[in-house]
Design an enzyme around this catalytic site. Structure first.
Site, PDB file in Angstrom:
ATOM      1  N   GLN A 107       0.852  -1.190   0.000  1.00  0.00           N
ATOM      2  CA  GLN A 107       0.000   0.000   0.000  1.00  0.00           C
ATOM      3  C   GLN A 107       0.894   1.248   0.000  1.00  0.00           C
ATOM      4  OE1 GLN A 107      -1.534   1.277   3.721  1.00  0.00           O
ATOM      5  NE2 GLN A 107      -3.603   1.617   2.951  1.00  0.00           N
ATOM      6  N   SER A 110       0.875   6.489   2.559  1.00  0.00           N
ATOM      7  CA  SER A 110       1.487   7.479   3.465  1.00  0.00           C
ATOM      8  C   SER A 110       2.693   8.153   2.828  1.00  0.00           C
ATOM      9  CB  SER A 110       1.957   6.801   4.757  1.00  0.00           C
ATOM     10  OG  SER A 110       0.889   6.170   5.401  1.00  0.00           O
ATOM     11  N   GLU A 225      -8.959  -1.807   5.694  1.00  0.00           N
ATOM     12  CA  GLU A 225      -7.707  -1.924   6.456  1.00  0.00           C
ATOM     13  C   GLU A 225      -8.036  -1.979   7.950  1.00  0.00           C
ATOM     14  OE1 GLU A 225      -5.093   1.352   5.620  1.00  0.00           O
ATOM     15  OE2 GLU A 225      -3.631   0.776   7.131  1.00  0.00           O
ATOM     16  N   GLU A 354      -5.640   7.872  18.143  1.00  0.00           N
ATOM     17  CA  GLU A 354      -6.331   9.171  18.238  1.00  0.00           C
ATOM     18  C   GLU A 354      -7.291   9.339  17.057  1.00  0.00           C
ATOM     19  OE1 GLU A 354      -3.011   8.798  18.566  1.00  0.00           O
ATOM     20  OE2 GLU A 354      -2.852   9.176  20.718  1.00  0.00           O
TER      21      GLU A 354
HETATM   22  C1  LIG Z   1       3.610  -1.084  11.331  1.00  0.00           C
HETATM   23  C2  LIG Z   1       3.117  -0.025  10.393  1.00  0.00           C
HETATM   24  C3  LIG Z   1       2.861  -0.361   9.071  1.00  0.00           C
HETATM   25  C4  LIG Z   1       2.447   0.622   8.180  1.00  0.00           C
HETATM   26  N1  LIG Z   1       2.204   0.253   6.874  1.00  0.00           N
HETATM   27  C5  LIG Z   1       1.838   1.190   5.979  1.00  0.00           C
HETATM   28  C6  LIG Z   1       1.662   0.832   4.596  1.00  0.00           C
HETATM   29  O1  LIG Z   1       1.828  -0.321   4.196  1.00  0.00           O
HETATM   30  N2  LIG Z   1       1.328   1.806   3.735  1.00  0.00           N
HETATM   31  C7  LIG Z   1       1.123   3.088   4.109  1.00  0.00           C
HETATM   32  O2  LIG Z   1       0.780   3.896   3.272  1.00  0.00           O
HETATM   33  N3  LIG Z   1       1.293   3.473   5.418  1.00  0.00           N
HETATM   34  C8  LIG Z   1       1.649   2.553   6.355  1.00  0.00           C
HETATM   35  N4  LIG Z   1       1.851   2.909   7.666  1.00  0.00           N
HETATM   36  C9  LIG Z   1       1.754   4.322   8.037  1.00  0.00           C
HETATM   37  C10 LIG Z   1       0.568   4.659   8.915  1.00  0.00           C
HETATM   38  O3  LIG Z   1      -0.625   4.638   8.187  1.00  0.00           O
HETATM   39  C11 LIG Z   1       0.837   6.039   9.511  1.00  0.00           C
HETATM   40  O4  LIG Z   1       1.965   5.902  10.362  1.00  0.00           O
HETATM   41  C12 LIG Z   1      -0.330   6.542  10.312  1.00  0.00           C
HETATM   42  O5  LIG Z   1      -1.420   6.835   9.485  1.00  0.00           O
HETATM   43  C13 LIG Z   1       0.047   7.818  11.115  1.00  0.00           C
HETATM   44  O6  LIG Z   1       0.639   8.764  10.302  1.00  0.00           O
HETATM   45  P1  LIG Z   1       2.018   9.456  10.729  1.00  0.00           P
HETATM   46  O7  LIG Z   1       2.978   8.353  11.083  1.00  0.00           O
HETATM   47  O8  LIG Z   1       2.402  10.368   9.628  1.00  0.00           O
HETATM   48  O9  LIG Z   1       1.714  10.244  12.045  1.00  0.00           O
HETATM   49  P2  LIG Z   1       1.013  11.711  12.164  1.00  0.00           P
HETATM   50  O10 LIG Z   1      -0.201  11.744  11.304  1.00  0.00           O
HETATM   51  O11 LIG Z   1       2.087  12.712  11.910  1.00  0.00           O
HETATM   52  O12 LIG Z   1       0.602  11.710  13.664  1.00  0.00           O
HETATM   53  C14 LIG Z   1       1.486  12.057  14.732  1.00  0.00           C
HETATM   54  C15 LIG Z   1       0.672  12.062  16.023  1.00  0.00           C
HETATM   55  O13 LIG Z   1      -0.348  13.077  15.956  1.00  0.00           O
HETATM   56  C16 LIG Z   1      -1.634  12.510  16.201  1.00  0.00           C
HETATM   57  N5  LIG Z   1      -2.635  13.167  15.363  1.00  0.00           N
HETATM   58  C17 LIG Z   1      -2.523  13.491  14.044  1.00  0.00           C
HETATM   59  N6  LIG Z   1      -3.645  14.097  13.622  1.00  0.00           N
HETATM   60  C18 LIG Z   1      -4.498  14.129  14.662  1.00  0.00           C
HETATM   61  C19 LIG Z   1      -5.828  14.626  14.864  1.00  0.00           C
HETATM   62  N7  LIG Z   1      -6.489  15.230  13.879  1.00  0.00           N
HETATM   63  N8  LIG Z   1      -6.407  14.465  16.081  1.00  0.00           N
HETATM   64  C20 LIG Z   1      -5.732  13.875  17.114  1.00  0.00           C
HETATM   65  N9  LIG Z   1      -4.459  13.408  16.990  1.00  0.00           N
HETATM   66  C21 LIG Z   1      -3.855  13.528  15.775  1.00  0.00           C
HETATM   67  C22 LIG Z   1      -1.484  11.041  15.817  1.00  0.00           C
HETATM   68  O14 LIG Z   1      -2.461  10.250  16.479  1.00  0.00           O
HETATM   69  C23 LIG Z   1      -0.068  10.742  16.272  1.00  0.00           C
HETATM   70  O15 LIG Z   1      -0.054  10.451  17.641  1.00  0.00           O
HETATM   71  C24 LIG Z   1       2.271   1.955   8.605  1.00  0.00           C
HETATM   72  C25 LIG Z   1       2.538   2.295   9.945  1.00  0.00           C
HETATM   73  C26 LIG Z   1       2.963   1.311  10.824  1.00  0.00           C
HETATM   74  C27 LIG Z   1       3.232   1.698  12.249  1.00  0.00           C
END
Ligand SMILES: Cc1cc2nc3c(=O)[nH]c(=O)nc-3n(C[C@H](O)[C@H](O)[C@H](O)COP(=O)(O)OP(=O)(O)OC[C@H]3O[C@@H](n4cnc5c(N)ncnc54)[C@H](O)[C@@H]3O)c2cc1C
Length: 389
Positions: A107, A110, A225, A354
């Protein structure tokens, strides 16, 4: 409720057992052709099975020691989106190898600046005749280093409002211009990667749905998902399952002090609650309803539950728990240590805890959306579009 499974002589059970008698060691393809890989999918790909039939099939396959092909992103996320938005030709092209596990999928959603706020993605796809030319960077792409295909979101209209200028593509991972760089996790293993896309050409026939209608399909993927991660078990279907955890907790002496006993009882109760919630989700999916918000409840609970179980096993291992293998093989050689470290990812991947709470608040409880900060002149808080837009 689906947990009260029908008795052994139920004709549906007998039907599965007859099939197994004729296919004592079924290949992945035979399972796929029988509709046993994703029984809830519509025919000809599945059996349009309701929750009870699904659980019967699961039960009979488990009793016979038959495992389905292990292809969760393909079967759990890509397949349902191709079913929802793909043409007949696209379904015939991709679904058979998804179901028999011969093609793995990743996928590519991100980006470094687009996780929870996924619709902020900047990867660009520009139309050039019968192709799109894609440039950008994806991150956290699980199994991109070993997949044949990827589901990709890219911006096709940078002038449109952010949710309206996105299209949904299927990307052949062997296309020139794709560079996949491994990310080594704190477990010592490597599930996910950075994926760089430079002048990558995608044929127009690999676009799912209409141009600029990708967000609608992205929501289908994200909903599935959540369902698939929420029902996958304590570690999203990897590592030890809840039953193994509870057995390990008992073996390691959970009964010896009241506090630990209480934690173990809580974990056991949560396991049952999660199973029942899982049944409700299967029922919703089978009825054709969107299980989105219920899957968010289950995912929010299951992820914390997974962390609690892993922590409990770790605590019960005493000083030994301080030492563990931290290498690429740790998932196999030391599943408890690996699981403890991996469990930190549960509340982040597939939409953070969250974000799940935002979905529950807005869609189930009818609470207002996050307010914009007042008087500071700052722009409104980013909407957690991974779930709620
Ligand atoms: C093991 C694993 C596998 C993954 N596999 C994939 C994959 O195959 N393909 C893919 O595309 N992605 C993948 N991801 C990515 C995953 O979807 C993102 O890590 C996730 O959506 C969070 O985005 P971010 O890491 O950019 O954190 P951010 O969005 O930057 O968030 C940082 C913090 O802010 C909080 N936050 C952000 N916005 C809000 C809000 N509006 N209200 C309250 N709190 C908020 C979050 O909860 C978090 O604590 C994977 C992640 C992990 C851990």
């Amino acid at each position: 409720m689906a947990r009260n499974l029908p008795p052994d002589d139920d004709p549906r059970r007998v039907g599965v057992r007859d099939w197994l008698a004729n296919h004592p060691e079924p290949t992945a393809r035979q399972l796929a052709e029988a509709g046993y890989v994703a029984p809830h999918w519509p025919e000809p790909w599945g059996l349009a099975a309701g929750p009870e039939l699904q659980l019967i099939i699961d039960d009979e396959l488990a009793r016979a020691g038959v495992e389905r092909p292990d292809n969760p992103i393909a079967v759990g996320w890509a397949g349902p989106t191709i079913l929802a938005g793909g043409t007949d030709a696209q379904q015939r092209r991709w679904l058979p190898a998804i179901l028999d596990g011969s093609d793995e999928w990743c996928q590519l959603f991100s980006e470094p600046e687009a996780g929870s706020d996924l619709a902020a993605l900047r990867t660009r796809a520009e139309r050039d005749g019968d192709e799109y030319v894609v440039n950008g960077q994806k991150i956290w792409s699980t199994w991109a280093n070993r997949s044949q295909w990827g589901i990709l979101l890219a911006r096709t209209d940078p002038t449109a409002r952010k949710h309206q200028g996105i299209s949904y593509f299927v990307l052949d991972m062997a296309t020139p211009g794709i560079e996949v760089r491994k990310i080594i996790e704190m477990t010592g293993g490597n599930h996910f990667n950075e994926t760089f896309l430079t002048d990558v050409r995608i044929p127009v026939e690999n676009r799912i749905g209409l141009e600029n209608d990708g967000w609608r399909l992205a929501r289908v993927t994200l909903g599935n998902e959540r369902v698939s991660l929420s029902e996958g078990g304590v570690l999203w279907g990897m590592g030890p399952d809840a039953e193994a955890c509870l057995a390990e907790i008992t073996d390691r002496g959970a009964g010896t002090d009241p506090v630990t006993r209480q934690r173990a009882a809580r974990a056991s109760i949560d396991t049952t609650v999660l199973e029942l919630l899982g049944d409700r989700i299967i029922e919703a999916v089978t009825r054709g309803d969107d299980p989105g918000a219920e899957a968010s409840i289950r995912k929010a609970m299951a992820d914390v539950h997974g962390q609690a179980l892993m922590s409990l096993v770790k605590d019960l291992s005493g000083p030994d728990g301080m030492v563990g293998h931290q290498d690429a093989e740790a998932e196999e050689t030391d599943p408890w240590h690996w699981g403890y470290l991996f469990s930190r990812a549960l509340t982040i991947g597939g939409g953070t805890s969250e974000v799940q709470r935002n979905i529950i608040g807005e869609r189930l409880l009818g609470l207002p959306r996050e307010p914009a900060p007042e008087s500071t002149g700052a722009p409104p808080a980013p909407s957690p579009s991974r779930g709620t837009e």
